[in-house]
Design a protein around this motif. Sequence first.
Motif, mmCIF file in Angstrom:
data_model
loop_
_atom_site.group_PDB
_atom_site.id
_atom_site.type_symbol
_atom_site.label_atom_id
_atom_site.label_comp_id
_atom_site.label_asym_id
_atom_site.label_seq_id
_atom_site.Cartn_x
_atom_site.Cartn_y
_atom_site.Cartn_z
ATOM 1 N N LEU A 32 0.842 -1.200 0.000
ATOM 2 C CA LEU A 32 0.000 0.000 0.000
ATOM 3 C C LEU A 32 0.876 1.248 0.000
ATOM 4 O O LEU A 32 2.022 1.206 0.464
ATOM 5 N N PRO A 33 0.341 2.365 -0.477
ATOM 6 C CA PRO A 33 1.113 3.615 -0.462
ATOM 7 C C PRO A 33 1.289 4.119 0.972
ATOM 8 O O PRO A 33 0.607 3.662 1.898
ATOM 9 N N ALA A 34 2.186 5.077 1.111
ATOM 10 C CA ALA A 34 2.442 5.663 2.424
ATOM 11 C C ALA A 34 1.164 6.264 2.998
ATOM 12 O O ALA A 34 0.327 6.781 2.263
ATOM 13 N N GLY A 35 1.008 6.165 4.298
ATOM 14 C CA GLY A 35 -0.148 6.729 4.968
ATOM 15 C C GLY A 35 0.109 8.177 5.314
ATOM 16 O O GLY A 35 1.055 8.772 4.827
ATOM 17 N N PRO A 36 -0.715 8.781 6.139
ATOM 18 C CA PRO A 36 -1.847 8.149 6.816
ATOM 19 C C PRO A 36 -3.068 8.028 5.906
ATOM 20 O O PRO A 36 -3.130 8.664 4.851
ATOM 21 N N GLY A 42 -10.398 10.433 -1.276
ATOM 22 C CA GLY A 42 -9.007 10.433 -1.753
ATOM 23 C C GLY A 42 -8.215 9.253 -1.227
ATOM 24 O O GLY A 42 -7.485 8.605 -1.978
ATOM 25 N N SER A 43 -8.344 8.955 0.069
ATOM 26 C CA SER A 43 -7.649 7.795 0.651
ATOM 27 C C SER A 43 -8.149 6.504 0.019
ATOM 28 O O SER A 43 -7.367 5.625 -0.345
ATOM 29 N N ARG A 44 -9.476 6.391 -0.094
ATOM 30 C CA ARG A 44 -10.042 5.175 -0.697
ATOM 31 C C ARG A 44 -9.564 5.000 -2.127
ATOM 32 O O ARG A 44 -9.230 3.896 -2.560
ATOM 33 N N ALA A 45 -9.478 6.080 -2.874
ATOM 34 C CA ALA A 45 -9.027 6.002 -4.264
ATOM 35 C C ALA A 45 -7.564 5.558 -4.348
ATOM 36 O O ALA A 45 -7.198 4.750 -5.206
ATOM 37 N N LEU A 47 -5.894 3.699 -2.117
ATOM 38 C CA LEU A 47 -5.808 2.287 -1.726
ATOM 39 C C LEU A 47 -6.335 1.382 -2.837
ATOM 40 O O LEU A 47 -5.735 0.358 -3.161
ATOM 41 N N THR A 48 -7.454 1.774 -3.429
ATOM 42 C CA THR A 48 -8.030 0.991 -4.521
ATOM 43 C C THR A 48 -7.082 0.965 -5.713
ATOM 44 O O THR A 48 -6.868 -0.083 -6.341
ATOM 45 N N VAL A 66 -16.230 -3.615 -10.417
ATOM 46 C CA VAL A 66 -16.371 -4.495 -9.266
ATOM 47 C C VAL A 66 -15.617 -3.844 -8.104
ATOM 48 O O VAL A 66 -14.436 -3.508 -8.239
ATOM 49 N N PRO A 67 -16.279 -3.655 -6.972
ATOM 50 C CA PRO A 67 -15.605 -2.995 -5.853
ATOM 51 C C PRO A 67 -14.499 -3.863 -5.246
ATOM 52 O O PRO A 67 -14.555 -5.089 -5.287
#
Length: 164
Positions: A32-36, A42-45, A47-48, A66-67
């Motif tokens: 996954l990309p760096a957090g937080p 934006g965060s959901r995009a 991660l997806t 498909v989610p």
Amino acid sequence: MADTGLKLDSATVRRLADGRFLGQGFDLVVDLPAGPYDDSAGSRARLTAAFETAYREKFTLTPPDVPVEFINIRVAVRAPVAGADVAVQSDARGGGGAVKGTRRAYFPERRGFEETTVYDRARLAPGDEIAGPAVVEEDGSTLVIGPGGTAKVAATGNLIVTLP
């Protein structure tokens, strides 16, 4: 972690997730990309997108519309530890006598049974070499080395097998 005395300025952080497209029966582990992260679009995009990129790298295509669902998310942090460059050495005593006997074993490449030397794993020491065909026995496992193969006991005590 700071309370342990580890050097956090040289620590590495890795974020991983087990994800899948909704309805799939298997998970794909992705970086996954760096957090937080938060609950924003934006965060959901981000991660997806990370999941879809990893999925395309493995399977070429992603299913349309498909989610994505994440089953597990974890973080691993590694920091250097003083003395970590010390090589682990085996405590095997060796001293010969590793041969327990022989037995007949089947090898498909020879299309039949062959008399095979059997070794006691606990009696092998670093530097010992075994030529196949051979069987190495220890509590809980058996290693078969086929004809033409070799095994050498490394300084760590691991068996390094070379196949023909």
